[in-house]
Design a protein around this motif. Structure first.
Motif, mmCIF file in Angstrom:
data_model
loop_
_atom_site.group_PDB
_atom_site.id
_atom_site.type_symbol
_atom_site.label_atom_id
_atom_site.label_comp_id
_atom_site.label_asym_id
_atom_site.label_seq_id
_atom_site.Cartn_x
_atom_site.Cartn_y
_atom_site.Cartn_z
ATOM 1 N N ASP A 173 0.805 -1.100 0.005
ATOM 2 C CA ASP A 173 0.156 0.188 0.090
ATOM 3 C C ASP A 173 1.018 1.604 0.402
ATOM 4 O O ASP A 173 0.618 2.100 -0.500
ATOM 5 N N ALA A 174 2.174 1.485 0.519
ATOM 6 C CA ALA A 174 2.809 2.254 0.925
ATOM 7 C C ALA A 174 3.951 2.675 -0.618
ATOM 8 O O ALA A 174 3.614 3.766 -0.916
ATOM 9 N N ALA A 175 4.280 1.386 -0.885
ATOM 10 C CA ALA A 175 4.975 2.192 -2.667
ATOM 11 C C ALA A 175 3.963 2.335 -3.115
ATOM 12 O O ALA A 175 4.050 3.052 -4.219
ATOM 13 N N VAL A 176 1.927 1.672 -3.788
ATOM 14 C CA VAL A 176 1.572 2.254 -4.535
ATOM 15 C C VAL A 176 1.178 3.260 -4.322
ATOM 16 O O VAL A 176 0.996 4.398 -4.912
ATOM 17 N N ALA A 177 0.569 3.919 -2.920
ATOM 18 C CA ALA A 177 0.503 4.944 -2.656
ATOM 19 C C ALA A 177 1.705 6.144 -3.172
ATOM 20 O O ALA A 177 0.953 7.334 -3.572
#
Lengths: 434, 434
Positions: B251-255
């Motif tokens: 989620d952090a990478a995609v966000a």
């Protein structure tokens, strides 16, 4: 790599801060210069390209893995194993110690495995044959891990067994057997003197033996056996399953009456075990499927003690491992190495794991296992030796306690003393020719 | 096992319901009777003890793994590999097909691995040398798995690249390099024509390159490159980490701007990947650390295509694997086996995964890789070939597109046509002697 570059991957151990480095020992066979091969091994597992094109920089001092010791151990006419594609001609066999900076990835098991058993180890130019022999962690790295919650002392306190090996038994048959007769077998074995009745590592949560139902029936049987014998017992339920089911199955097993859980460590993944450890309220026991695929050959892959250390790091309270005897195809030295890795006092504040060397054991093998290990801090895990005993599981379990009673007085079972109890006599007769 | 018992582990394939069984192919070397050894291999991986003591029952018909085909392939004077403890004397080499009833454990990856690569395979009496060569799943088993979310078609739609190989590049240097210059390297490569700039499999979430910051800077660089070139790009962020961090890091990478994520499949564990697959919104790409530890030897361990099939089952959209060329120490046949496993149409409703054979590639190796594979459904993943190009990453990426432009017209680069673009000429000169 240019000859000049090789020096960037060598260091004097005394010049490094030991807290910053993992220590790795590899065996390898190389066709070219050993120093160049060892430098490649370091480069590929860390700073493969240590500078940008056209920029004067060097990431090696901080981030490179570094050779701190390199020994030539043999000159071989050919590689130890024939390979595809073929590698022919003379090889130099070497043993190398490498200091690997853990700042490259931090205290994370998947990244650790990627670094020390990844492309760096197995695809270093000029090194077709390689084996990771051992790994050592500095306290700064170990302190990030919980390790076992109970450890050997905790298991002994749960069982109130302090002065002898802990007797496990693999309930058999298991594949296909419904929970009710399965529980009855365990009950008999507990009443006969078994400490821990365990699910086979192949027994999961199938429709013909749902874990929740099995744990409920085994839990009741366990309590009944505890009341009958007056001593605590453990039912070790196999919760090996998909990672996202582990905590649910742990909770279901424990709520229903299991008081220890088994996980097939490598198939589930060591990192998932570390996750489970944070949640678990009962002892975690490891089983060893898949490990032998990478550890059996003397000169290739990884030594099994590396996985033993990692299983302890991940938090297993007991580690079932291939044990003594010809069936397990593991040298006595390797079994002892794995037992030592469970107990190694040089492992930060992390508790020891109970080593459980297993394989075709019974009352007839207890003496050899005990004397080979040299102390009582181990688990003993027959399957057929308890559940295939001619008098049934109660007799099989009794035969273990009876064998221990003889050994504990310093006597031998080879030849056996006169007036053996019937269960022990039957065990020696049935399993003794093994 | 008594001679009479051996028959219980043999069956006629035509008499079995194919939907109920996994098909396993093993190579093994045994010292005794091949039929007995094969029966042990089946017994140990399923119903090792198939009845209770004193009860007339037999769990084998429903639950035993069964030999459906056994061939003697060679008579050997010694085992193919020297072992500890030593195994000496003549061995019979065999190939066996086994039908394994998946009702024993259900559609669960850890239990599958435990069954086919566990104690059953590696500790069957009389079989010191064994290799799992292949595995086939019936539709009833496959239907429980999601497989890849995007697959090859989905990746092509994301990139709008339909008629050529997909160009990955491993951003180098990586270990030690801060996110800002790292992003700048990726930006140059994307602008030069790279489709997917990827983190090295060793690049995790360390304090010197936090994943969130890295994804943010790379995400911005990606958008800038998309605007500059007018075509979509992917930043493939390595989220390999402890299992309980995977969804958070995804989620952090995609966000922050990553639009694909890399996971080191075996170190993290295939089951954890299956868990991540349920959550993921971007393509999942596999890298291969640890696999070679169990797959390199021709006669022991497990064939790498088994892991390729399992990675596809777990849901990887693309699978990076050891590719062609001497550096990767993998035979051409084995690479092609792995590519075929990614694309195998006989895999239920599960999408194909993009095969990405890698290792020391560059514009100079593209022709050989393309012609050896024979079609364009693959990913091409240089590291130094892009990021160590003498003109920098923009030139390195351009050299790939330029090489493809030549090959796409049916011409060869060996010898190269006249009037090569400067980047391609430099690539052939720098990397062509490989």
């Amino acid at each position: 790599m240019q000859p000049n570059d090789v020096r960037g991957f060598f260091a004097d151990w005394a010049s490094l801060d030991a807290e910053d480095y993992l220590l790795l020992e590899y065996y390898f066979e190389c066709s070219g210069e050993p120093e160049l091969a060892a430098a490649h091994l370091c480069s590929e597992q860390s700073t493969a390209q240590w500078k940008r094109v056209g920029i004067d920089e060097d990431y090696r001092p901080q981030f490179a893995a570094k050779v701190i010791d390199l020994k030539i151990t043999a000159h071989l006419p050919e590689p130890s194993y024939s390979l595809q594609p073929e590698v022919r001609g003379a090889m130099t066999a070497c043993q190398v110690r490498i200091a690997h900076p853990h700042r490259n990835f931090g205290p994370r098991l998947p990244n650790l495995i990627s670094a020390v058993l990844g492309e760096g180890a197995f695809f270093a130019p000029g090194i077709p044959i390689v084996k990771l022999l051992d790994i050592h962690f500095p306290p700064s790295f170990l302190s990030a891990f919980q390790g076992p919650q109970f450890g050997i002392d905790g298991l002994r306190q749960l069982l109130k067994v302090y002065d002898r090996p802990i007797f496990f038994g693999v309930i058999k048959p298991n594949i296909g057997l419904a929970p009710a007769p399965f529980a009855e077998l365990a009950h008999q074995a507990w009443c006969g003197g078994l400490d821990i009745a365990k699910d086979d590592e192949m027994l999961a949560d199938p429709d013909w033996s749902p874990l929740a139902e099995r744990a409920q029936l085994l839990g009741r049987a366990r309590v009944a056996a505890e009341q009958a014998t007056g001593v605590p017992k453990l039912y070790l339920a196999n919760i090996t399953d998909e990672v996202d089911q582990l905590t649910r199955l742990h909770d279901a097993a424990v709520a229903n009456g299991a008081n220890a859980v088994l996980v097939n460590a490598l198939p589930v993944g060591l990192s998932a075990v570390r996750m489970l450890r944070r949640h678990a309220t009962v002892p975690l026991i490891a089983h060893f499927p898949f490990i032998a695929a990478a550890t059996r050959l003397p000169c290739y892959g990884v030594h099994s003690r590396v996985f033993t250390r990692l299983q302890r790091l991940a938090g297993f309270d007991a580690i079932i491992m291939p044990g003594f005897g010809p069936r397990m195809m593991t040298s006595e030295a390797e079994v002892l190495d794995n037992i030592a890795a469970c107990l190694d006092p040089n492992f930060g504040d992390i508790k020891p794991s109970l080593p459980v060397p297993g394989g075709s054991d019974s009352a007839a093998t207890l003496e050899h296992v005990y004397h080979t290990i040299g102390h009582v801090n181990f688990g003993f895990v027959p399957g057929r030796g308890v559940f295939g005993h001619p008098h049934g599981p109660r007799g099989g379990a009794a035969s273990l306690q009876q064998a221990w009673a003889v050994l504990a007085t310093g006597q031998s079972l080879n030849p056996p003393p006169a007036d053996l109890p019937a269960e022990l006599a039957a065990a020696l007769q049935t399993f003794g020719s093994h």
